[in-house]
Design an enzyme around this catalytic site. Structure first.
Site, PDB file in Angstrom:
ATOM      1  N   ASN A  90     -49.298 -47.356 -83.216  1.00 48.07           N
ATOM      2  CA  ASN A  90     -48.328 -46.291 -83.237  1.00 48.07           C
ATOM      3  C   ASN A  90     -48.062 -47.594 -81.452  1.00 48.07           C
ATOM      4  O   ASN A  90     -46.753 -46.922 -81.180  1.00 48.07           O
ATOM      5  CB  ASN A  90     -47.944 -45.333 -83.377  1.00 48.07           C
ATOM      6  CG  ASN A  90     -47.060 -44.800 -82.869  1.00 48.07           C
ATOM      7  OD1 ASN A  90     -45.876 -44.933 -83.340  1.00 48.07           O
ATOM      8  ND2 ASN A  90     -47.280 -43.635 -81.897  1.00 48.07           N
ATOM      9  N   TYR A 155     -39.460 -56.815 -75.450  1.00 44.34           N
ATOM     10  CA  TYR A 155     -39.831 -55.421 -76.861  1.00 44.34           C
ATOM     11  C   TYR A 155     -39.650 -56.708 -78.001  1.00 44.34           C
ATOM     12  O   TYR A 155     -40.337 -56.334 -78.611  1.00 44.34           O
ATOM     13  CB  TYR A 155     -38.789 -54.784 -76.162  1.00 44.34           C
ATOM     14  CG  TYR A 155     -39.014 -53.686 -77.104  1.00 44.34           C
ATOM     15  CD1 TYR A 155     -40.546 -52.457 -77.276  1.00 44.34           C
ATOM     16  CD2 TYR A 155     -38.643 -53.405 -78.100  1.00 44.34           C
ATOM     17  CE1 TYR A 155     -40.464 -51.897 -78.313  1.00 44.34           C
ATOM     18  CE2 TYR A 155     -38.257 -51.809 -78.528  1.00 44.34           C
ATOM     19  CZ  TYR A 155     -39.275 -51.471 -79.313  1.00 44.34           C
ATOM     20  OH  TYR A 155     -39.755 -50.730 -80.163  1.00 44.34           O
ATOM     21  N   LYS A 159     -42.358 -57.505 -80.971  1.00 44.19           N
ATOM     22  CA  LYS A 159     -42.331 -56.709 -82.068  1.00 44.19           C
ATOM     23  C   LYS A 159     -42.107 -58.046 -82.804  1.00 44.19           C
ATOM     24  O   LYS A 159     -42.913 -57.445 -84.683  1.00 44.19           O
ATOM     25  CB  LYS A 159     -41.243 -55.569 -81.892  1.00 44.19           C
ATOM     26  CG  LYS A 159     -41.370 -54.864 -81.711  1.00 44.19           C
ATOM     27  CD  LYS A 159     -42.427 -53.627 -81.977  1.00 44.19           C
ATOM     28  CE  LYS A 159     -42.708 -52.294 -80.767  1.00 44.19           C
ATOM     29  NZ  LYS A 159     -43.922 -51.664 -80.894  1.00 44.19           N
TER      30      LYS A 159
HETATM   31  P1  NAD Z   1     -43.192 -42.968 -77.373  1.00 46.75           P
HETATM   32  O1  NAD Z   1     -42.450 -43.760 -75.555  1.00 46.75           O
HETATM   33  O2  NAD Z   1     -42.266 -41.131 -77.185  1.00 46.75           O
HETATM   34  O3  NAD Z   1     -44.703 -42.623 -77.402  1.00 46.75           O
HETATM   35  C1  NAD Z   1     -45.082 -43.823 -77.395  1.00 46.75           C
HETATM   36  C2  NAD Z   1     -46.544 -43.477 -77.806  1.00 46.75           C
HETATM   37  O4  NAD Z   1     -47.452 -44.381 -77.064  1.00 46.75           O
HETATM   38  C3  NAD Z   1     -47.176 -42.406 -76.612  1.00 46.75           C
HETATM   39  O5  NAD Z   1     -48.111 -41.228 -77.758  1.00 46.75           O
HETATM   40  C4  NAD Z   1     -47.958 -43.139 -75.120  1.00 46.75           C
HETATM   41  O6  NAD Z   1     -49.635 -42.378 -75.213  1.00 46.75           O
HETATM   42  C5  NAD Z   1     -48.242 -44.296 -76.186  1.00 46.75           C
HETATM   43  N1  NAD Z   1     -48.684 -45.304 -74.859  1.00 46.75           N
HETATM   44  C6  NAD Z   1     -47.761 -45.820 -74.037  1.00 46.75           C
HETATM   45  N2  NAD Z   1     -48.309 -46.684 -73.102  1.00 46.75           N
HETATM   46  C7  NAD Z   1     -49.494 -46.605 -73.601  1.00 46.75           C
HETATM   47  C8  NAD Z   1     -50.544 -47.201 -73.402  1.00 46.75           C
HETATM   48  N3  NAD Z   1     -50.857 -48.007 -71.901  1.00 46.75           N
HETATM   49  N4  NAD Z   1     -51.964 -47.204 -73.752  1.00 46.75           N
HETATM   50  C9  NAD Z   1     -51.861 -46.019 -74.666  1.00 46.75           C
HETATM   51  N5  NAD Z   1     -51.022 -46.036 -75.563  1.00 46.75           N
HETATM   52  C10 NAD Z   1     -49.726 -45.683 -75.426  1.00 46.75           C
HETATM   53  O7  NAD Z   1     -42.408 -43.600 -77.344  1.00 46.75           O
HETATM   54  P2  NAD Z   1     -42.068 -43.671 -79.691  1.00 46.75           P
HETATM   55  O8  NAD Z   1     -40.732 -43.698 -79.464  1.00 46.75           O
HETATM   56  O9  NAD Z   1     -42.779 -42.586 -80.442  1.00 46.75           O
HETATM   57  O10 NAD Z   1     -42.342 -45.104 -80.546  1.00 46.75           O
HETATM   58  C11 NAD Z   1     -43.851 -45.232 -81.235  1.00 46.75           C
HETATM   59  C12 NAD Z   1     -43.503 -46.452 -81.233  1.00 46.75           C
HETATM   60  O11 NAD Z   1     -42.797 -47.100 -82.509  1.00 46.75           O
HETATM   61  C13 NAD Z   1     -43.649 -47.595 -80.059  1.00 46.75           C
HETATM   62  O12 NAD Z   1     -44.236 -48.422 -81.231  1.00 46.75           O
HETATM   63  C14 NAD Z   1     -41.918 -47.917 -80.211  1.00 46.75           C
HETATM   64  O13 NAD Z   1     -42.362 -49.134 -80.085  1.00 46.75           O
HETATM   65  C15 NAD Z   1     -41.768 -47.270 -82.232  1.00 46.75           C
HETATM   66  N6  NAD Z   1     -40.487 -47.658 -81.831  1.00 46.75           N
HETATM   67  C16 NAD Z   1     -39.438 -46.547 -81.683  1.00 46.75           C
HETATM   68  C17 NAD Z   1     -38.250 -46.936 -81.826  1.00 46.75           C
HETATM   69  C18 NAD Z   1     -37.101 -45.964 -81.012  1.00 46.75           C
HETATM   70  O14 NAD Z   1     -36.122 -45.534 -80.863  1.00 46.75           O
HETATM   71  N7  NAD Z   1     -38.162 -44.294 -80.238  1.00 46.75           N
HETATM   72  C19 NAD Z   1     -37.534 -47.182 -82.750  1.00 46.75           C
HETATM   73  C20 NAD Z   1     -38.555 -48.738 -83.069  1.00 46.75           C
HETATM   74  C21 NAD Z   1     -39.571 -48.701 -82.608  1.00 46.75           C
END
Ligand code: NAD
Length: 247
Positions: A90, A155, A159
């Site tokens: 994730n 990005y 993906k």
């Molecule tokens: P967030 O920024 O709230 O959390 C990101 C997580 O990734 C955190 O737990 C952080 O510890 C971890 N992380 C960041 N950099 C890191 C590193 N260098 N090493 C290890 N861990 C690291 O983001 P989110 O919105 O919860 O996103 C989670 C996933 O969902 C991601 O892969 C993101 O691309 C994907 N996503 C999010 C959305 C959205 O709208 N929020 C949409 C599509 C996909």
């Protein structure tokens, strides 16, 4: 209700946002969850927060783009718990700058976490899952892997690579009873979205047919389903969890 008693689940990026909610959802269904974060203090904070909610988890912070570190951590977990049933990739970071303003090191940083990390964790768990003759690997993609986005091209590029890894590993690992799927969230209410420019997000949310932004629990529920035996014949799928949003 889905039950994950005796299942060992690893969630990368489990300290906040979608990942933290995935951890909560699996804990509520009796799984043994191990969360990965980027550094000691955020991992500690998340483990304490969950413990205050009555959810006991273990935390690690390997550098996900370093295979040796990842493999040693996974080995440690296997030795401690005796199995690894579900890996949820994730952790991820996003990008929003135009290409002329994006440095190659920023592009590489995105690829290191969003793509290389999934390669590393998957490579590290597969020998154990093959030995068990069962396992589930779930990756977090994004709706931008389908639509692209108007800036921050690294990005969606990362993906798309997640989708490629998912579909190919699903075919490679199916003979070993290991299922590999991805979830492509839309716009979800986390720090990742609140850190993006309001002018970029607000018009997109207004156009979502289901009429609201997604919540981390909406995504966590889809992970529960794909990890469960209810999804026993699903592999190689990219499941959109986006309220029919486009961008
Ligand atoms: P967030 O920024 O709230 O959390 C990101 C997580 O990734 C955190 O737990 C952080 O510890 C971890 N992380 C960041 N950099 C890191 C590193 N260098 N090493 C290890 N861990 C690291 O983001 P989110 O919105 O919860 O996103 C989670 C996933 O969902 C991601 O892969 C993101 O691309 C994907 N996503 C999010 C959305 C959205 O709208 N929020 C949409 C599509 C996909």
């Amino acid at each position: 209700m889905l039950d994950f008693a005796n299942k060992v689940v690893i969630v990368t990026g489990g300290t906040r946002g979608i990942g933290l909610e995935i951890v909560r959802a699996f804990c509520e269904r009796k799984a043994q969850v191990i969360l990965f974060g980027s550094k000691l203090d955020t991992v500690k904070e998340a483990v304490l927060k969950l413990s205050a909610e009555g959810k006991m988890v273990c935390g690690y912070y390997p550098n996900l783009s370093n295979f040796e570190e990842v493999a040693n951590t996974i080995k440690d977990i296997y030795n401690k718990y005796g199995r690894i049933d579900i890996l949820i990739n994730n952790a991820g970071i996003s990008a929003s700058k135009k290409i002329e303003d994006t440095d190659i090191t920023e592009f590489e940083k995105i690829m290191d976490l969003n793509v290389k990390a999934i390669f590393n964790t998957s490579k590290a768990v597969v020998p154990y899952m093959k030995q068990q003759h069962t396992g589930v690997i779930l990756n977090t993609s994004s709706m931008v892997s389908i639509y692209g986005q108007p800036s921050g091209a690294s990005y969606p590029a990362s993906k798309c690579a997640v989708n490629g890894l998912t579909k190919s590993l699903a075919r490679e690992l199916a003979p070993f009873n290991i299922r590999v799927n991805a979830i492509a969230p839309g716009i979800i209410n986390t720090d990742m979205v609140s850190s993006l420019p309001k002018e970029m997000i607000e018009p997109l949310v207004k156009k979502i047919p289901l009429g609201r932004i997604g919540e981390p629990r909406d995504v966590a529920n889809a992970f529960l389903f794909l990890a469960s035996d209810m999804a026993s014949y699903i592999t190689g799928a990219i499941l959109q969890v986006d309220g029919a949003a486009t961008n």
